[in-house]
Design a protein around this motif. Structure first.
Motif, PDB file in Angstrom:
ATOM      1  N   CYS A  80     -28.888  12.295  25.082  1.00 48.13           N
ATOM      2  CA  CYS A  80     -28.868  12.275  26.546  1.00 48.13           C
ATOM      3  C   CYS A  80     -30.286  12.396  27.099  1.00 48.13           C
ATOM      4  O   CYS A  80     -31.071  13.227  26.651  1.00 48.13           O
ATOM      5  CB  CYS A  80     -28.004  13.423  27.053  1.00 48.13           C
ATOM      6  SG  CYS A  80     -28.102  13.662  28.840  1.00 48.13           S
ATOM      7  N   ILE A  81     -30.621  11.561  28.088  1.00 46.15           N
ATOM      8  CA  ILE A  81     -31.950  11.599  28.693  1.00 46.15           C
ATOM      9  C   ILE A  81     -31.893  12.118  30.135  1.00 46.15           C
ATOM     10  O   ILE A  81     -32.832  11.934  30.907  1.00 46.15           O
ATOM     11  CB  ILE A  81     -32.623  10.203  28.659  1.00 46.15           C
ATOM     12  CG1 ILE A  81     -31.733   9.161  29.341  1.00 46.15           C
ATOM     13  CG2 ILE A  81     -32.934   9.801  27.219  1.00 46.15           C
ATOM     14  CD1 ILE A  81     -32.387   7.800  29.505  1.00 46.15           C
ATOM     15  N   ASN A  82     -30.775  12.740  30.495  1.00 43.09           N
ATOM     16  CA  ASN A  82     -30.637  13.349  31.826  1.00 43.09           C
ATOM     17  C   ASN A  82     -30.893  12.362  32.969  1.00 43.09           C
ATOM     18  O   ASN A  82     -31.524  12.713  33.969  1.00 43.09           O
ATOM     19  CB  ASN A  82     -31.568  14.551  31.985  1.00 43.09           C
ATOM     20  CG  ASN A  82     -31.281  15.619  30.957  1.00 43.09           C
ATOM     21  OD1 ASN A  82     -30.175  15.681  30.416  1.00 43.09           O
ATOM     22  ND2 ASN A  82     -32.258  16.445  30.665  1.00 43.09           N
ATOM     23  N   CYS A  83     -30.385  11.167  32.820  1.00 42.82           N
ATOM     24  CA  CYS A  83     -30.610  10.170  33.857  1.00 42.82           C
ATOM     25  C   CYS A  83     -29.629  10.345  35.012  1.00 42.82           C
ATOM     26  O   CYS A  83     -29.816   9.771  36.078  1.00 42.82           O
ATOM     27  CB  CYS A  83     -30.474   8.769  33.275  1.00 42.82           C
ATOM     28  SG  CYS A  83     -28.808   8.383  32.726  1.00 42.82           S
ATOM     29  N   ALA A  84     -28.538  11.090  34.771  1.00 49.95           N
ATOM     30  CA  ALA A  84     -27.526  11.381  35.799  1.00 49.95           C
ATOM     31  C   ALA A  84     -26.691  10.165  36.203  1.00 49.95           C
ATOM     32  O   ALA A  84     -25.962  10.227  37.193  1.00 49.95           O
ATOM     33  CB  ALA A  84     -28.141  12.032  37.024  1.00 49.95           C
ATOM     34  N   CYS A 138     -23.050   5.257  30.638  1.00 50.67           N
ATOM     35  CA  CYS A 138     -24.143   5.975  29.967  1.00 50.67           C
ATOM     36  C   CYS A 138     -25.035   5.001  29.199  1.00 50.67           C
ATOM     37  O   CYS A 138     -24.589   4.310  28.293  1.00 50.67           O
ATOM     38  CB  CYS A 138     -23.599   7.023  29.008  1.00 50.67           C
ATOM     39  SG  CYS A 138     -24.907   7.822  28.055  1.00 50.67           S
ATOM     40  N   CYS A 184     -24.132   9.247  34.747  1.00 51.40           N
ATOM     41  CA  CYS A 184     -22.735   9.654  34.590  1.00 51.40           C
ATOM     42  C   CYS A 184     -22.224  10.398  35.824  1.00 51.40           C
ATOM     43  O   CYS A 184     -21.063  10.238  36.205  1.00 51.40           O
ATOM     44  CB  CYS A 184     -22.559  10.483  33.317  1.00 51.40           C
ATOM     45  SG  CYS A 184     -23.730  11.827  33.123  1.00 51.40           S
TER      46      CYS A 184
END
Ligand code: SF4
Ligand code: SF4
Ligand code: FES
Lengths: 249, 132, 113
Positions: A150-154, A216, A156
């Protein structure tokens, strides 16, 4: 190289001047191998220096360039213009987050939720240094490796209908992060995390729509992690009722 | 510099119409209403069965009414949709790790589809469907 | 934060979804056949009676009815919330109430067969 002029329709919001967001269109000469971020950079460099947006790595690693492209959350550095349907490309800031300015959103809620699940290794007993490191087999690593991507791109959160309807929902990426540590053989903190994970605002607000996994960009599959935690937490619940452990209530 | 974040409101009653994905999800949720109604019908059948042949005949006659048949056909299609979508996401909820590798989701789903066909055939056989 | 008691209904929801996925389509098909008068001996009064007299038959019918009722009640609650109905407490009380009543009735009727 072949070029094609693409119309970008970008949602603008300048807090000093605007009361609400509005669309501004730009004609951008795009190269065949451009991603959406390249086109936006072209706008910034050649057409309109006032446009604000986030990006850093240009290689799907930093997670900062996510935005709505034709209505779906995606990394603008990973979305090729040639893969989009003909016609104007609609670009908006990530849905379900307040707009700070233009394509920049306020991510405080997301950041706070990531912290709430205690995303770090928790040990109830610390092993003395002289006993060496915590060894982990390839099979044990495989149990959580996917969730570390996960790269915390948000993206999702932007796709999740439950987060849209229930702002308190902890949400896909943070819950998945909890699962990542729960599944780690070196970790002993699952029971502590359950206080957040197994609350009403945790996994139980998820309706398993699966939208998070669809969008994602790193194939983390948050929907899968959340479902697995629902099953594990349900087993806990029954074990507790039967007096067979399963953590505190 | 003062901040003035803008919150985009979403409609709480029509949000799922905007995207195909959300619409399909809502359709899956709505299958539950049909499952509920049909289950109540089953319950009614059990009640009729417990009350004797006369009551059971009334139940069977009701099943033959055009309205019920139409509802049942619609529900049948909706049930197929429920079964297919339910089994297709089962691997997500219950991944299987053998040794180091995880079993591909497709195999787990396929196993469920096969079991589904077998269970259906057995029930159909036990109900006398093959010699009726 | 307190841990939720949702596992109680969620487990029934999940069980019901699985049971429904496995048996509902074929049950529907049989029901439709019965509706057209294509009644096999097994689905007639005597056939069903002897099926539901055995404990296997009782258990089958009970599991199908109870889990599917709870599945429907729980998922309908989420669906109605998604459709914009914000009276979640009332929906839960009514839905779970119907499911509880239906479950009790199923036990009652089955024991009388
Ligand atoms: S599966 Fe759960 S977390 Fe993922 S989008 Fe759906 S409701 Fe949100
Ligand atoms: S789970 Fe996927 S979509 Fe969500 S923040 Fe992580 S990388 Fe992005
Ligand atoms: S710029 Fe880093 S992920 Fe797109």
């Amino acid at each position: 190289m072949t070029q094609r002029t693409v119309e970008l329709s970008i949602l603008r919001y300048r807090p000093e001047e605007d009361d609400k967001p509005w669309f501004q269109t730009y004609q951008v000469p795009c190269d065949e191998d451009w991603v959406v971020l390249d086109a936006i950079n072209y706008v910034k460099d050649h057409l309109d220096g006032s446009l604000s947006y986030r990006w850093s790595c240009h290689m799907a690693v930093c997670g900062s360039c996510s935005m709505m492209i034709n209505g779906d959350p995606a990394l603008s550095c990973k979305t090729f213009i040639r893969d989009l349907p003909e016609g104007p490309v609609r670009i908006e800031p990530l849905a379900n987050f307040p707009i700070e300015r233009d394509l920049v959103v306020v991510m405080d809620d997301f950041m706070e939720k990531l912290q709430r699940v205690k995303p770090y290794l928790i040990r109830s007993t610390e092993k003395p240094l002289e006993e060496g490191q915590h060894l982990q087999s390839p099979a044990e690593l495989k149990k959580f490796k996917q969730y570390t991507l996960c790269i915390n791109c948000a993206c999702c959160y932007s796709a999740c209908p439950q987060y849209a309807l229930i702002p308190e929902f902890i949400g896909p990426a943070a819950l998945t992060l909890a699962h990542r540590y729960n599944q780690d053989s070196r970790d002993q903190g699952r029971d502590e995390r359950e206080d957040v994970v197994a609350s009403n605002e945790g996994i139980w607000d998820c309706s398993f729509a699966g939208a998070c996994s669809d969008v994602c960009p790193k194939h983390v599959d948050p929907a899968s992690a959340v479902q697995q935690m629902k099953i594990a937490s349900t087993v806990d619940w029954f074990m507790r009722r039967l007096g067979l452990g399963g953590g505190k209530s | 510099m003062s901040r003035k974040p803008y919150v985009r409101e979403i409609s709480h009653t029509t949000w799922y119409l905007a995207r195909r994905r959300d619409l399909l999800h809502m359709a899956q949720e709505v299958t539950s209403l049909f499952i509920g109604i049909y289950t109540i019908m089953l319950l009614w059948g059990v009640k009729a069965l417990s009350e004797g042949p006369g009551a059971y005949q009334v139940f069977l006659d009701a099943l033959g009414s055009p309205l019920v048949i139409a509802f049942n056909w619609i529900t049948f299609v909706i049930m197929l949709y429920h079964s297919i979508s339910w089994f297709s996401v089962t691997p997500k909820a219950m991944p299987v790790q053998i040794g180091e590798e995880f079993l591909p989701g497709g195999i787990i789903a396929a196993g469920h589809y096969i079991a589904w066909v077998v269970v259906s055939a057995v029930i159909y056989y036990l109900a006398g469907g093959f010699n009726g | 934060m307190a841990r939720s008691n949702k596992p109680m209904v969620w487990s029934l929801f999940a069980a019901g979804g699985t049971v429904a996925a496995f048996v509902m389509p074929v049950l529907m098909l049989l029901t439709i056949m019965a509706g057209y008068g294509q009644l096999t001996d097994s689905l007639g009064y005597e056939g069903m009676k002897s099926f539901a007299s055995g404990w296997m038959g009782k258990l089958f019918l009970l599991v199908v009815i109870v889990t599917c009722l709870w599945h429907a009640a729980h998922r309908a609650r989420t669906a109605l919330h998604g459709l914009g109905l914000r009276a979640d407490k009332a929906v839960a009380v009514i839905g779970y109430g119907i499911a509880s009543l239906g479950s009790l009735l199923a036990v009652f009727y089955l024991l009388r067969i």
